[in-house]
Design an enzyme around this catalytic site. Structure first.
Site, PDB file in Angstrom:
ATOM      1  CB  ALA A  79      -0.381   0.761  -6.820  1.00 26.06           C
ATOM      2  N   GLY A 111       2.275   0.680  -1.055  1.00 20.09           N
ATOM      3  CA  GLY A 111       0.029   0.525  -0.618  1.00 20.09           C
ATOM      4  C   GLY A 111      -0.534   0.045  -1.755  1.00 20.09           C
ATOM      5  CB  SER A 170      -1.645   8.022   0.312  1.00 22.75           C
ATOM      6  OG  SER A 170      -0.534   9.065   0.830  1.00 22.75           O
ATOM      7  NE  ARG A 194      -7.713  11.798  -6.838  1.00 19.13           N
ATOM      8  CZ  ARG A 194      -8.243  11.831  -5.227  1.00 19.13           C
ATOM      9  NH1 ARG A 194      -9.411  10.822  -5.695  1.00 19.13           N
ATOM     10  NH2 ARG A 194      -8.633  12.062  -4.759  1.00 19.13           N
ATOM     11  CB  SER A 229      -7.205   8.470  -6.414  1.00 20.62           C
ATOM     12  OG  SER A 229      -7.644   8.215  -5.215  1.00 20.62           O
ATOM     13  CG  HIS A 252     -10.242  16.187   0.211  1.00 21.24           C
ATOM     14  ND1 HIS A 252     -10.694  16.818   0.860  1.00 21.24           N
ATOM     15  CD2 HIS A 252     -10.612  15.383   0.131  1.00 21.24           C
ATOM     16  CE1 HIS A 252     -11.753  16.171   1.107  1.00 21.24           C
ATOM     17  NE2 HIS A 252     -11.767  15.585  -0.015  1.00 21.24           N
ATOM     18  NE  ARG A 256     -12.273  15.626  -3.941  1.00 22.59           N
ATOM     19  CZ  ARG A 256     -11.413  13.503  -3.502  1.00 22.59           C
ATOM     20  NH1 ARG A 256     -10.727  13.787  -3.925  1.00 22.59           N
ATOM     21  NH2 ARG A 256     -12.116  13.218  -2.795  1.00 22.59           N
ATOM     22  CG  HIS A 270      -6.601  14.585  -0.872  1.00 23.99           C
ATOM     23  ND1 HIS A 270      -6.438  13.367   0.226  1.00 23.99           N
ATOM     24  CD2 HIS A 270      -7.838  13.869  -1.801  1.00 23.99           C
ATOM     25  CE1 HIS A 270      -7.209  12.743   0.329  1.00 23.99           C
ATOM     26  NE2 HIS A 270      -8.089  12.877  -1.047  1.00 23.99           N
ATOM     27  CD  GLU A 330     -16.722   9.899  -2.425  1.00 21.50           C
ATOM     28  OE1 GLU A 330     -15.454  10.108  -3.089  1.00 21.50           O
ATOM     29  OE2 GLU A 330     -16.272   8.902  -1.878  1.00 21.50           O
TER      30      GLU A 330
END
Length: 518
Positions: A29, A27, A55, A384, A389, A244, A290, A349, A127
């Site tokens: 990372a 991914g 993801s 979070r 992320s 989420h 969230r 999520h 957001e």
């Protein structure tokens, strides 16, 4: 005694490691780390072709960073701490906020086509729980895919990076002195092999696949948590799973995501009668944190009133161009979000907890570092902050690269890995259902105890399995935390107590939990 379903992989340690740095996971990372490590050779292990099973590629909102002249890293760090419900490490929040703008510039240099204003500046979205627009995006909701496409091209052009696909990590190789020396692997035909390494970095993603409704790939079963815990790694805050609030409820697995940027643009949540409901749950309404929005949607659905995201006025005719991923998902089931509200549900999520790392991504086990969702750096706390992320992944990948670029491991020694058989489909689906109903958005001692008893009984009859251990690490910590905080809500303990972090180890088949005040 070794259970008959457990296999042991051994290496003799005589010929030196197969690779210098071994990166498990492809991914954001893993790929960013590999690029930052160059020219030091490294090997990336991925179960599927690059960019197809992570993801990261599905991330819609983008990457949060204080890039606007009116914004600041201090403000970003403050928002991160506030969203984390008392458990964010302020020094880590400050670190990722300060490094964020430079990492966005790195991604731009790698070819990521972030959206621009007519004047040429980065177009930044607002957001939930952010005090300013600071989310860099691509084509509205294509940030994850665009970032992964750019990184995949760069990785494939970099001579120092070896890519090995079709392999899944199934156990960590560990020497007698507990140093991690690589991984045991299983290919698509079920054949076992291994790769030894000076340094191993887990970048395997999260655990959303343990839950019945998730936005994560089905393969995200908490393997990193289980493999590391099995070797004595310290984990923390595993009870904190972020659900989420607005996955599209269209009977698809994984559930497509209706990005939070839609609410940032002004979309509202309504019930089946068309009545907005968020204001009665939180003063920030649709832009509440969230966990608050997720519980509100859960309550509306359980009441029978349903939950829908209405973007007809906020986005309307601009939907296909501004949010193509969401638009196409809706169109696949004959919903036109320009004309109709979108049915939504909560979905597992992101896992805020994980394997404890220091400021440089190192774990308590020599030879093992962690990065991305499987890590617990202290950045996310109990809830979070949106789009942090991807930020955390690139910031810590760069830091790990600095730590590993010049270091080399200890002399090779014999090493052993334990690997377990995969769950049957029936057991896996039963686990997902029980995790959703008993360890989901709303939890209680009765449900968590029943879940843990079922896991123990299944381990006795079927044998140990990585997903069972990962689920147990989450549920045991959730049962131990007798309060409600962030993404962890207990109906039998609705109050919030003094902030404490959870630290957890798996030793000789037993889970040991320690709580520490912060």
């Amino acid at each position: 005694m070794t259970h008959p379903t457990v296999e042991i992989i051994k290496t003799d340690g005589g010929s030196g490691p197969d690779t210098g740095v071994l990166i498990i996971g492809a991914g954001l990372a893993g790929l960013f780390l590999a690029l930052k490590l160059s020219p030091r050779p490294c090997t990336i292990i991925s179960p599927a072709p690059l960019g197809t099973a992570s993801s990261s590629a599905w991330a819609q909102g983008g990457l949060a960073a204080a890039l606007d002249p009116a914004d600041s890293p201090d403000a970003h760090a403050k928002d991160t701490v506030a969203a984390g419900a008392g458990l964010v490490d302020p020094s880590i929040a400050k670190l990722i906020a300060e490094d964020g703008p430079d990492r966005v510039l790195d991604l731009i240099e790698l070819g990521v086509p972030f959206d621009r204003t007519p004047e040429g500046a980065l177009a930044l979205s607002l957001e939930a729980a952010h005090s300013a627009p600071r989310v860099a995006r691509v084509a509205g909701d294509l940030a994850g895919r665009a970032i992964m496409d750019a990184l995949t091209i760069a990785v494939e052009k970099t001579d120092s990076i070896t890519i090995r696909t079709g392999l899944r990590a199934t156990g960590l190789l560990q020497t007698d002195d507990r140093r991690v020396a690589g991984v045991a692997l299983t290919n698509n035909e079920g054949t076992h092999t291994s790769i030894t390494a000076d340094e191993t970095v887990l970048c395997t993603g999260g655990s959303g696949g343990l839950f019945e409704v998730t936005t994560n790939p089905a393969s995200a079963l908490g393997d990193a948590l289980a493999m590391a815990a099995d070797c004595g790694a310290l984990l923390s805050d595993t009870e904190f799973v972020q659900f989420h609030p607005t996955a599209l409820d269209i009977n698809q697995d994984p559930a497509p995501l209706a990005t939070e940027a839609l609410r940032g643009e002004g979309a509202i949540l309504i019930d089946s009668a068309g009545k907005p409901f968020m204001a009665q749950y939180h003063e920030l309404a649709e832009l509440a944190p969230r966990d608050e929005v997720a519980r509100a949607i859960q309550a509306e659905r359980l009441s029978g009133r349903g939950a829908f995201l209405d973007a007809r006025t906020a986005v309307g005719a601009k939907f296909p161009e501004h949010f193509p991923t969401v638009f196409n998902a809706c169109q696949s089931v004959n919903i036109d979000p320009r004309l109709d509200p979108m049915p939504v549900a909560t979905a597992a999520h992101y896992h805020m907890g994980g394997i404890v790392s220091d400021l440089w991504g190192r774990t308590n086990l020599d030879g093992l570092s962690v990065c991305g969702e499987c890590a617990s750096t202290g950045a996310h706390g109990a809830n979070r902050l949106a789009s942090n992320s991807l930020l955390e992944a690139v910031v810590f990948a760069e830091r790990i690269s600095r730590q590993l670029r010049e270091t080399h491991g200890a002399a090779s020694k014999p090493a052993v890995a334990r690997i377990y058989q995969p769950l049957t489909e029936v057991i896996r689906q039963t686990l997902r259902t029980k995790m959703a109903t008993q360890c989901g958005v709303i939890r209680s001692a009765d449900g968590l105890t029943d879940l843990l008893n079922w896991i123990s009984q299944t381990e006795e009859t079927f044998g140990p399995a990585r997903p069972l251990l990962a689920a147990k690490l989450i549920a045991a910590a959730a049962l131990d935390r007798k309060e409600s905080r962030g993404g962890h809500h207990r109906t039998d303990y609705p109050q919030t107590d003094d902030p404490q972090r959870t630290f957890i180890k798996h030793l000789d088949g037993r889970i040991e939990i320690e709580r520490m005040s912060i």
